[in-house]
Design an enzyme around this catalytic site. Structure first.
Site, short mmCIF file in Angstrom:
data_model
loop_
_atom_site.label_atom_id
_atom_site.label_comp_id
_atom_site.label_asym_id
_atom_site.label_seq_id
_atom_site.Cartn_x
_atom_site.Cartn_y
_atom_site.Cartn_z
NE ARG A 239 -4.15 -1.71 0.14
CZ ARG A 239 -4.29 -2.46 -0.61
NH1 ARG A 239 -3.45 -2.86 -1.52
NH2 ARG A 239 -5.43 -3.18 -0.61
CD GLU A 267 -3.31 3.58 -4.81
OE1 GLU A 267 -4.23 2.76 -4.87
OE2 GLU A 267 -2.17 2.83 -4.39
CG HIS A 286 -3.89 -0.58 -6.22
ND1 HIS A 286 -3.97 0.09 -5.13
CD2 HIS A 286 -3.80 -1.84 -5.95
CE1 HIS A 286 -4.48 -0.75 -4.23
NE2 HIS A 286 -4.34 -2.11 -4.76
N1 LIG Z 1 -0.98 -4.23 -5.18
C1 LIG Z 1 -2.09 -4.85 -5.12
O1 LIG Z 1 -3.05 -4.86 -5.94
C2 LIG Z 1 -2.29 -5.82 -4.09
C3 LIG Z 1 -3.08 -7.16 -4.11
C4 LIG Z 1 -3.00 -7.80 -2.93
C5 LIG Z 1 -2.45 -7.61 -1.69
N2 LIG Z 1 -2.07 -6.26 -1.73
C6 LIG Z 1 -1.56 -5.88 -0.16
O2 LIG Z 1 -0.50 -6.94 0.34
C7 LIG Z 1 -0.91 -7.06 1.70
C8 LIG Z 1 -0.35 -8.46 2.05
O3 LIG Z 1 -1.30 -9.35 1.70
P1 LIG Z 1 -1.37 -10.90 2.07
O4 LIG Z 1 -2.41 -11.74 1.47
O5 LIG Z 1 0.32 -11.61 1.78
O6 LIG Z 1 -1.22 -10.73 3.55
P2 LIG Z 1 -0.92 -11.72 4.97
O7 LIG Z 1 -1.12 -13.27 4.46
O8 LIG Z 1 -1.93 -11.45 5.93
O9 LIG Z 1 0.39 -11.39 5.31
C9 LIG Z 1 1.15 -10.12 5.76
C10 LIG Z 1 2.56 -10.27 6.16
O10 LIG Z 1 2.67 -9.05 6.59
C11 LIG Z 1 3.67 -9.05 7.66
N3 LIG Z 1 3.49 -7.90 8.43
C12 LIG Z 1 2.13 -7.29 8.95
N4 LIG Z 1 2.78 -6.03 9.62
C13 LIG Z 1 3.80 -5.95 9.61
C14 LIG Z 1 4.74 -4.92 9.89
N5 LIG Z 1 4.33 -3.83 10.56
N6 LIG Z 1 6.01 -4.99 9.58
C15 LIG Z 1 6.46 -5.94 8.65
N7 LIG Z 1 5.44 -7.17 8.41
C16 LIG Z 1 4.36 -7.08 8.86
C17 LIG Z 1 2.81 -10.21 8.49
O11 LIG Z 1 3.69 -10.71 9.31
P3 LIG Z 1 3.19 -12.12 10.44
O12 LIG Z 1 3.35 -13.24 9.47
O13 LIG Z 1 4.21 -12.01 11.38
O14 LIG Z 1 1.93 -11.60 10.88
C18 LIG Z 1 2.92 -11.23 7.27
O15 LIG Z 1 4.08 -11.66 7.12
C19 LIG Z 1 -2.18 -6.76 1.71
O16 LIG Z 1 -2.49 -6.38 3.13
C20 LIG Z 1 -2.67 -5.67 0.69
O17 LIG Z 1 -2.46 -4.32 1.39
C21 LIG Z 1 -1.75 -5.32 -2.79
#
Ligand SMILES: NC(=O)c1ccc[n+]([C@@H]2O[C@H](COP(=O)([O-])OP(=O)(O)OC[C@H]3O[C@@H](n4cnc5c(N)ncnc54)[C@H](OP(=O)(O)O)[C@@H]3O)[C@@H](O)[C@H]2O)c1
Length: 323
Positions: A239, A267, A286
């Protein structure tokens, strides 16, 4: 009978994955009267979802079709459980990440520009770009016009569902992977985000794929950019708010680092924003979750969660539990 509201724009055939024993209620963008629903599947575009929300009554569970849900808690309040579509966007977002890394190391934005100019001789600009970015002044013959991903070190910040898929796709490139998450762990080794500043100088490529939270807002700022190697690549597919935009503009304009951004803060990026004119930057608007498989995969995840909800089982993707 559970009433489940969904965006009317979705292809109704895809809803066949939903469990039996529910009434599916299409919610059109022009909804203008109150409607009772128990479970809300919001439109993936938050502006459209926010137009519908004021007319919804009785919502207890929100099943988002997106991985990022940051606008939902403030909208629905604390008494509603919110689940995201964790896993549904792994492939599309991880493939875009790989594309961005390779595009930047192969100077694809420069070559696209050269194609539009129709001037083959401008290919020598790639050698100058390589020298400016890497500060590598050695004489190469023939001169360097592309870089390699193989053998580089990639730091993945966020080792969740998508971060792990990015690591899987990086496998054939024989890169060294450094993993960072909120909670440190071993097998494989995942560092705590508190170690991030010390890890940054080791990486050629830094990928941000973590949620935007109070802790992660502004995680990458001037101090972190100063820790990065000369010419290192920052890829933000998380994000926009995870990065301090003003500091990024400065770091790019000074020629210290390069970046590829699928997400920005703000954005949409206004047409007069300085980011548009920064060097060594590739921006996509995005599109990380975009794929013809988007609806089907997200609804599959939502259907699984709904089935568990109806059977009183623990939900898998809770981002806010109702108080
Ligand atoms: N560009 C796009 O269109 C797009 C598409 C999809 C998703 N996204 C973004 O990608 C994010 C991640 O998606 P996901 O499905 O992989 O989520 P996820 O499975 O919940 O994984 C999130 C990861 O981020 C880590 N994390 C959380 N807070 C943190 C912090 N403050 N510092 C360092 N690491 C942290 C978590 O740590 P732990 O494992 O220790 O809990 C976990 O490893 C979404 O929340 C979304 O904002 C963007």
């Amino acid at each position: 009978m559970l009433h489940v509201g969904f965006p009317a724009i979705l292809n109704p055939e895809l809803l066949s994955v939903m469990p039996e024993g529910i009434e599916l209620i299409p919610l059109g963008d022009g909804l203008d009267h109150p409607i009772d629903i128990d479970v809300w599947i919001p439109d993936p575009y938050s502006t459209r979802a926010l137009r519908v929300w004021p007319y919804l009554r009785g919502v207890r569970l929100v099943l988002s079709l997106m991985a990022g849900t940051e606008w939902i808690p403030a909208t629905v309040g604390p008494h509603v459980t919110i689940c995201n579509a964790r896993g549904a966007h792994n492939i599309s977002t991880a493939e875009l990440t790989l594309t961005m890394i390779l595009a930047m190391l192969k100077y694809v934005p420069l070559y696209a520009d050269i194609q539009r100019s129709g001037d083959w001789r401008r290919r020598s600009e790639a050698s100058q770009l390589y020298q400016q970015l890497t500060h590598d002044q050695r004489t190469y013959h023939p001169p360097v016009k592309l870089e390699e991903l193989t053998g580089k070190t990639v730091l993945i910040v966020g080792h969740g569902s998508i971060g792990q898929e990015i690591e899987r796709l990086l496998g054939p490139f024989r890169v060294e992977i450094i993993r960072v998450a909120r909670t440190p762990r071993s097998h494989p080794l995942v560092h705590s985000v508190t170690e991030l500043d010390d890890l940054l100088p080791r990486a050629d490529v830094i990928v941000l794929i973590l949620p935007l939270t109070a802790e992660s807002t502004g995680l990458m700022g001037a101090h972190q950019f100063a820790q990065m190697r000369q010419g290192a690549l920052l890829v933000n597919v998380a994000r926009g708010g995870v990065v301090q935009t003003d500091a990024l503009v400065e770091a790019l304009n000074s020629g210290r680092i390069r970046a590829a951004l699928d997400v920005t803060d703000p954005e949409p990026l206004p047409s007069d924003h300085p980011l548009w004119h920064c060097p060594n930057l590739f921006i996509t608007p995005h599109i990380g979750g975009s794929s013809p498989q988007f609806d089907a995969r997200s609804l599959q995840v939502a259907a699984g969660e709904l089935r568990r909800y109806m059977q009183g089982e623990p939900l898998h993707n809770v981002v806010q539990a109702a108080t």
